[in-house]
Design a protein around this motif. Sequence first.
Motif, short mmCIF file in Angstrom:
data_model
loop_
_atom_site.label_atom_id
_atom_site.label_comp_id
_atom_site.label_asym_id
_atom_site.label_seq_id
_atom_site.Cartn_x
_atom_site.Cartn_y
_atom_site.Cartn_z
N SER A 7 1.83 15.77 10.20
CA SER A 7 1.96 16.35 8.86
C SER A 7 0.76 17.26 8.62
N PRO A 8 1.01 18.48 8.14
CA PRO A 8 -0.11 19.40 7.93
C PRO A 8 -1.07 18.89 6.86
N SER A 9 -2.35 19.02 7.10
CA SER A 9 -3.40 18.58 6.17
C SER A 9 -3.09 17.17 5.62
N GLU A 68 -4.58 14.38 4.73
CA GLU A 68 -5.22 13.76 3.56
C GLU A 68 -4.73 14.40 2.27
N ARG A 69 -4.45 15.71 2.33
CA ARG A 69 -3.93 16.41 1.15
C ARG A 69 -2.51 15.93 0.85
N GLN A 78 -0.92 20.47 -6.42
CA GLN A 78 -1.58 20.97 -5.20
C GLN A 78 -2.79 21.84 -5.55
N ASP A 81 -6.62 21.16 -4.48
CA ASP A 81 -7.40 22.14 -3.72
C ASP A 81 -8.70 22.47 -4.44
N GLU A 111 -12.10 17.99 -0.86
CA GLU A 111 -11.95 16.85 0.05
C GLU A 111 -12.56 15.55 -0.46
N TRP A 123 -9.99 13.87 -2.37
CA TRP A 123 -8.95 13.33 -1.50
C TRP A 123 -9.44 12.02 -0.90
N TYR A 167 2.20 10.80 5.84
CA TYR A 167 1.42 11.34 6.97
C TYR A 167 2.15 10.89 8.24
N VAL A 188 -7.88 15.97 14.10
CA VAL A 188 -6.81 15.81 13.12
C VAL A 188 -7.07 14.59 12.23
N GLY A 189 -6.94 14.76 10.92
CA GLY A 189 -7.08 13.63 10.00
C GLY A 189 -8.44 12.97 10.09
#
Lengths: 142, 176
Positions: A9-11, A13-14, A33, A37, A41, A44, A63, A131-132
């Motif tokens: 899944s892209p990003s 934690e987002r 969103q 943003d 982070e 998040w 995720y 990643v992640g």
Amino acid sequence: MKVSLVWHSPSPERVIAVAMRRCYSTKPIEEIQAELDQKGEEYWRYLLMRALQDKSLDVIEHYCLELLLEGMEKNDVSHVAMAFPFAKFMMLNEKDWLLSMNARTLIEMWRDVRFKPFAASIVEELKGRGVGLLFNSVAFGA
Amino acid sequence: MRVKLLFHTDLEAIKRVLRSKNVSFDPEKVLDHVVYMFEIEDCSRVTTHQLVRHRLASYDQESQRFSSASREGSVTPVSIQSNESALKAYDVALKAAYEGFEKLTSLGVPKEDARYVLPSAIKTKLVMTVTARSLMHIVWQRTAMQAQWEIRDLVTKMMDLAKEATPELWAKIIER
């Protein structure tokens, strides 16, 4: 056994933060969103820690991970598949498999002493791919 | 009602792996390996009660413990909208429910308890992550003529987005 990340899944934690805020906000998704943003982070991380503390693992299911497992015995696959019904395997040949799962299942594997080495090999691959990283740090201390 | 596809599995990444292992691509075999994450906005709770009966998916829905409630935030079925007397009765019932909610909260009753009087017509928002296999099953069941209009509308929108994103998987709906 070798683990290779095929897709995630892209990003992540987002994505988890979006799912979490969806439960508490009446706003359209684009506004959620944009807020996430803008807060960045650290926020998040806060939401992720709250989810784990409250055992609200449902938000972590968004995720998703697609992995290539090379050199894994059928018996070992059966053990994982029986213990974690949401982990889906596709046999490519005698010892190679595609595994589709989500990060909630990864946490549950990590917490089960029988499957922690398997989970650790996935976490190691994610870490190697960058990643992640925030997720790995909060969920696994990795 | 609005449905948005937030992301989906990169089918090309899966196909690359299959090629590297000399395995031919078969849409039916990868249905468990492709996921879609949707945002669904402003459908009724009547419909989300039907949707979450499909258990092989992940859902996170706006909580009524925290959100507000109003007549404007309700779905009105066409069968009621097109019938003047029915619409009047519907409005009276919804007004009573929302006034009851306001009254209870003003008396200090927490929203989590006051919401017991709210109608199923209330609009809601949720995110949903689902595999192609599970979505296909939902499509098969919920786009049938005997399904209710609102979930049929919702699932048709989801199917159209999934088809556009991964057309190869949706050449035929696999019935299960």
